[in-house]
Motif scaffolding. Structure first.
Motif, mmCIF file in Angstrom:
data_model
loop_
_atom_site.group_PDB
_atom_site.id
_atom_site.type_symbol
_atom_site.label_atom_id
_atom_site.label_comp_id
_atom_site.label_asym_id
_atom_site.label_seq_id
_atom_site.Cartn_x
_atom_site.Cartn_y
_atom_site.Cartn_z
ATOM 1 N N ILE A 1 -6.134 3.226 4.057
ATOM 2 C CA ILE A 1 -4.958 2.808 4.816
ATOM 3 C C ILE A 1 -5.282 2.680 6.298
ATOM 4 N N TRP A 2 -6.090 3.602 6.802
ATOM 5 C CA TRP A 2 -6.435 3.547 8.226
ATOM 6 C C TRP A 2 -7.192 2.257 8.550
ATOM 7 N N PHE A 3 -8.068 1.845 7.667
ATOM 8 C CA PHE A 3 -8.798 0.586 7.892
ATOM 9 C C PHE A 3 -7.841 -0.603 7.938
ATOM 10 N N ILE A 4 -6.891 -0.662 7.004
ATOM 11 C CA ILE A 4 -5.994 -1.824 7.025
ATOM 12 C C ILE A 4 -4.948 -1.709 8.143
ATOM 13 N N LYS A 5 -4.671 -0.474 8.587
ATOM 14 C CA LYS A 5 -3.817 -0.313 9.770
ATOM 15 C C LYS A 5 -4.499 -0.926 10.992
ATOM 16 N N GLU A 6 -5.815 -0.752 11.097
ATOM 17 C CA GLU A 6 -6.566 -1.318 12.218
ATOM 18 C C GLU A 6 -6.536 -2.849 12.197
ATOM 19 N N GLN B 1 4.018 8.714 0.300
ATOM 20 C CA GLN B 1 4.140 8.367 -1.115
ATOM 21 C C GLN B 1 4.853 7.022 -1.313
ATOM 22 N N ASN B 2 5.866 6.749 -0.504
ATOM 23 C CA ASN B 2 6.515 5.436 -0.607
ATOM 24 C C ASN B 2 5.565 4.322 -0.175
ATOM 25 N N LEU B 3 4.711 4.608 0.786
ATOM 26 C CA LEU B 3 3.704 3.630 1.193
ATOM 27 C C LEU B 3 2.696 3.402 0.074
ATOM 28 N N PHE B 4 2.182 4.488 -0.496
ATOM 29 C CA PHE B 4 1.181 4.378 -1.570
ATOM 30 C C PHE B 4 1.717 3.611 -2.775
ATOM 31 N N PHE B 5 2.810 4.114 -3.337
ATOM 32 C CA PHE B 5 3.217 3.697 -4.681
ATOM 33 C C PHE B 5 4.282 2.601 -4.727
ATOM 34 N N ALA B 6 5.193 2.608 -3.755
ATOM 35 C CA ALA B 6 6.297 1.640 -3.797
ATOM 36 C C ALA B 6 6.053 0.441 -2.887
ATOM 37 N N THR B 7 4.996 0.503 -2.080
ATOM 38 C CA THR B 7 4.710 -0.594 -1.153
ATOM 39 C C THR B 7 3.377 -1.251 -1.486
ATOM 40 N N LEU B 8 2.294 -0.517 -1.313
ATOM 41 C CA LEU B 8 0.960 -1.084 -1.563
ATOM 42 C C LEU B 8 0.747 -1.417 -3.037
ATOM 43 N N SER C 1 5.707 -5.668 6.334
ATOM 44 C CA SER C 1 4.448 -6.341 6.696
ATOM 45 C C SER C 1 3.262 -5.873 5.856
ATOM 46 N N VAL C 2 3.468 -4.805 5.094
ATOM 47 C CA VAL C 2 2.365 -4.207 4.312
ATOM 48 C C VAL C 2 2.094 -5.066 3.077
ATOM 49 N N PRO C 3 0.835 -5.440 2.857
ATOM 50 C CA PRO C 3 0.520 -6.293 1.703
ATOM 51 C C PRO C 3 0.563 -5.543 0.385
ATOM 52 N N PHE C 4 0.684 -6.278 -0.687
ATOM 53 C CA PHE C 4 0.545 -5.742 -2.048
ATOM 54 C C PHE C 4 -0.942 -5.748 -2.398
ATOM 55 N N LEU C 5 -1.453 -4.586 -2.793
ATOM 56 C CA LEU C 5 -2.865 -4.482 -3.170
ATOM 57 C C LEU C 5 -2.943 -4.127 -4.648
#
Length: 202
Positions: free
Chosen positions: A51-56, A91-98, A145-149
């Motif tokens: 996540i830190w890499f894609i935040k950059e 957890q919402n970032l991990f599972f419900a967003t990405l 703005s967070v992509p689906f991975l």
């Protein structure tokens, strides 16, 4: 030298974390709540570093890593023994967003028992609306703005075995007894000294 220092700091954080977190796993007993801490923290670290890499790359909003911003977003943030940051933000970032397509992101239903039953076991829905100081639409917009991975790293590993027994390896649940307990201070503490001599043998 820089690499050595980085990994030393990372390993120190890891040793501090494994003694601070709790994952429910088998909710019929409390005996295993800390048994899998090592692998759970390594998994969490792997997700965070990615996540830190894609935040950059500006693909994840800075606000969710800014202490002042987070304090405005979450109720009870950094309170005594608070675990709200991991539960509501990460957890919402991990599972419900990405792990969910942009146009399908939404909160799990808070309506009738039957509505909730329909969504039981679906791990790609936002949870913990009650932990936010903003409405559900604004929470979803925060992560817009967070992509689906579609890569597996952010699959929720809460699973059901062949006998129907659920194991909460990630603890992504609205039921407090089934939630992972990861203190806010692991992410936002001031620098502190922790006794780690047992891990390092010095």
């Amino acid at each position: 030298e820089l690499n050595k220092r980085f990994y030393r700091e990372l390993s120190s954080w890891y040793f501090w974390a494994i003694n601070s977190v709790s994952f429910p796993n088998d909710v019929s007993t409390t005996r295993d709540d800390t048994v899998f801490n090592s692998e759970n923290v390594i998994r969490m670290l792997t997700r965070l570093i990615f996540i830190w890499f894609i935040k950059e790359k500006n693909l994840i909003p800075e606000a969710i890593f800014d202490e002042k911003e987070v304090a405005g977003l979450l109720k009870g943030f950094k309170g005594k023994k608070s675990t709200v940051y991991y539960r509501a933000i990460l957890q919402n970032l991990f599972f419900a967003t990405l792990n969910q397509k942009r146009d399908e992101r939404k909160f799990a239903s808070e309506k009738s028992f039957l509505e909730q039953k329909k969504q039981y076991g679906i791990k790609t829905l936002f949870r913990h609306a009650e932990d936010f100081n903003i409405g559900q639409k604004d929470v979803i917009k925060l992560f817009d703005s967070v992509p689906f991975l579609n890569g597996g790293l952010f699959d929720c590993l809460d699973t059901t075995d062949k006998d129907g027994k659920v194991f909460y390896h990630d603890g992504f649940s609205r039921n407090p007894k089934r939630q992972a307990q990861v203190p806010d201070e692991l992410f936002f503490s001031e620098e502190k000294y922790i006794e780690l001599s047992e891990f390092y043998g010095d």
